[in-house]
Design a protein around this motif. Sequence first.
Motif, PDB file in Angstrom:
ATOM      1  N   GLY A 286      18.894 -20.063  -2.494  1.00 54.92           N
ATOM      2  CA  GLY A 286      19.112 -21.431  -2.933  1.00 54.92           C
ATOM      3  C   GLY A 286      20.582 -21.728  -3.173  1.00 54.92           C
ATOM      4  N   CYS A 289      22.404 -21.917   0.252  1.00 59.34           N
ATOM      5  CA  CYS A 289      22.170 -23.169   0.982  1.00 59.34           C
ATOM      6  C   CYS A 289      22.907 -24.334   0.323  1.00 59.34           C
ATOM      7  CB  CYS A 289      20.674 -23.463   1.044  1.00 59.34           C
ATOM      8  SG  CYS A 289      19.740 -22.305   2.067  1.00 59.34           S
ATOM      9  N   LEU A 290      22.879 -24.382  -0.997  1.00 55.64           N
ATOM     10  CA  LEU A 290      23.597 -25.439  -1.711  1.00 55.64           C
ATOM     11  C   LEU A 290      25.106 -25.309  -1.505  1.00 55.64           C
ATOM     12  CD1 LEU A 290      21.770 -25.747  -5.151  1.00 55.64           C
ATOM     13  CD2 LEU A 290      22.258 -27.632  -3.582  1.00 55.64           C
ATOM     14  N   MET A 401      21.077 -24.690  -9.350  1.00 57.43           N
ATOM     15  CA  MET A 401      19.870 -23.866  -9.227  1.00 57.43           C
ATOM     16  C   MET A 401      19.299 -23.514 -10.591  1.00 57.43           C
ATOM     17  SD  MET A 401      18.697 -23.325  -6.189  1.00 57.43           S
ATOM     18  CE  MET A 401      17.665 -21.880  -6.498  1.00 57.43           C
ATOM     19  N   LEU A 439      17.340 -28.981  -0.367  1.00 58.43           N
ATOM     20  CA  LEU A 439      17.070 -27.547  -0.504  1.00 58.43           C
ATOM     21  C   LEU A 439      15.828 -27.154   0.299  1.00 58.43           C
ATOM     22  CD1 LEU A 439      17.772 -26.839  -4.270  1.00 58.43           C
ATOM     23  CD2 LEU A 439      18.783 -25.632  -2.344  1.00 58.43           C
TER      24      LEU A 439
END
Length: 455
Positions: A286, A289-290, A401, A439
């Motif tokens: 996560g 990807c962010l 996150m 996400l």
Amino acid sequence: MNHIQNHHIPAGRLRVGRKSPQIFQACLGTCLGVALYDQERKAGGLIHLLLPSPLGNAGFEADTPGKYASTGIPMLINELTRMGCTTKALKATIAGGALVGPVSRIDLGLDIGGRSADIARRILKEQGIEILRSETGGFFACTLELDMMTGKTKIAPVWQTGIEPGTIAPVSGPEAIMETIDKLQPIPQTALKILRMSNQDGHSIDDITRELSQDQVLSARTLQMCNSVLFAGIIKIDTLKDALMMLGEERLVKSVITTAIESYFGQVGPSGYSLCKGGLFFHAVGVACLAERLARQSGLADPSQAYMAGLLHDIGKVVLDQHISAHLPFFFRILGSEKQNIIHAEEKILNFNHCRAGVILAEKWGFSDALTEAIRCHHTPEETGGHSRLVEIIYLADQIMEKFFTFFDIDKPDALHLEAIIKKLDLDGASLVRCIDDLPLDILTQDLTDETSNT
């Protein structure tokens, strides 16, 4: 003895069922949880909502409406009415929507949890569903549980423990930590070599595929990762040549390192830094990807490097996880203190912290200066040196996150630098929400069911 199954409901998902020895549970930070139960039909369900509603007028895929309060709650109601429940008999419990950690003006302005809660109350009122209990807002993460045997719900702080105030926990030390670093199974040398090759000029993609093909286990697992939603989606990839042709060099390298990190994070125990199986890996993906999205949107860091830094930022937790389990209640109590962050809690019970352990691994494995600095400073961006923008992007991604995917790992958001970094990256509230909305929930919402026996 009753055998009770605990089912963790991840963000963007719902679960329904009839009377049975099961507990549905959602760990909630800024997200919102809604539980519904019909005592007459002995059936109910729970949904874990990420955002208030879809952004703008843009459409959304058929498998994502569970992310939003405006579309997810009607889905839950429809599922239960198809099971014979009536809105008149359904009773609701709402929890979550907290302003987790130190609150910034961005948090107050977005008010994601508050808007989700308002939408939930409006929909339930329109449907004639009574709300028995609502505990939303505040500043702390919580869990919402629905007992499928009784229909009773429970809301509790994530950091709640039954430890007595005077309990003294044993303390580990640097020597024990260093021994663990030497004993842990490292990231495969093939993956590390491919990572170094990708950061150097003069290599060819044939060199990378040739290197990968020499490790049959890593090759097979990489092909599985290439076929995941994160990389290929519906495209079928059967060989490394196919992966190269369909994904390209950059995405192939990302899939190799992601595969290696998944295996490395697989060494964590059943209790420790994560509140669910595989949580540390899902958190890493996560953040990766962010970070990639934030780097691309801001233009202030290389997106591929940001992805790798996000994927690797918490490698030190795998080391400390081997020691945390024995001290878990004490660790929870320290972390639950308003004045203690995770670094202080680690230092207090282990005389070490996961950033320090991660840097030792990074140097041992030959990571670049940029990746090493991101690992060292992702909790302390003010201490960064020549790679400040990359570190700030990882810090921001990590904070997001922690606020929205609370149960992946035991940490505590620290928004001390959040507002200043958002300003430096020239981001606004809408762009942050869009990053959250993008996400890849399909990779972050695996089957997180744990089974425990209760008498």
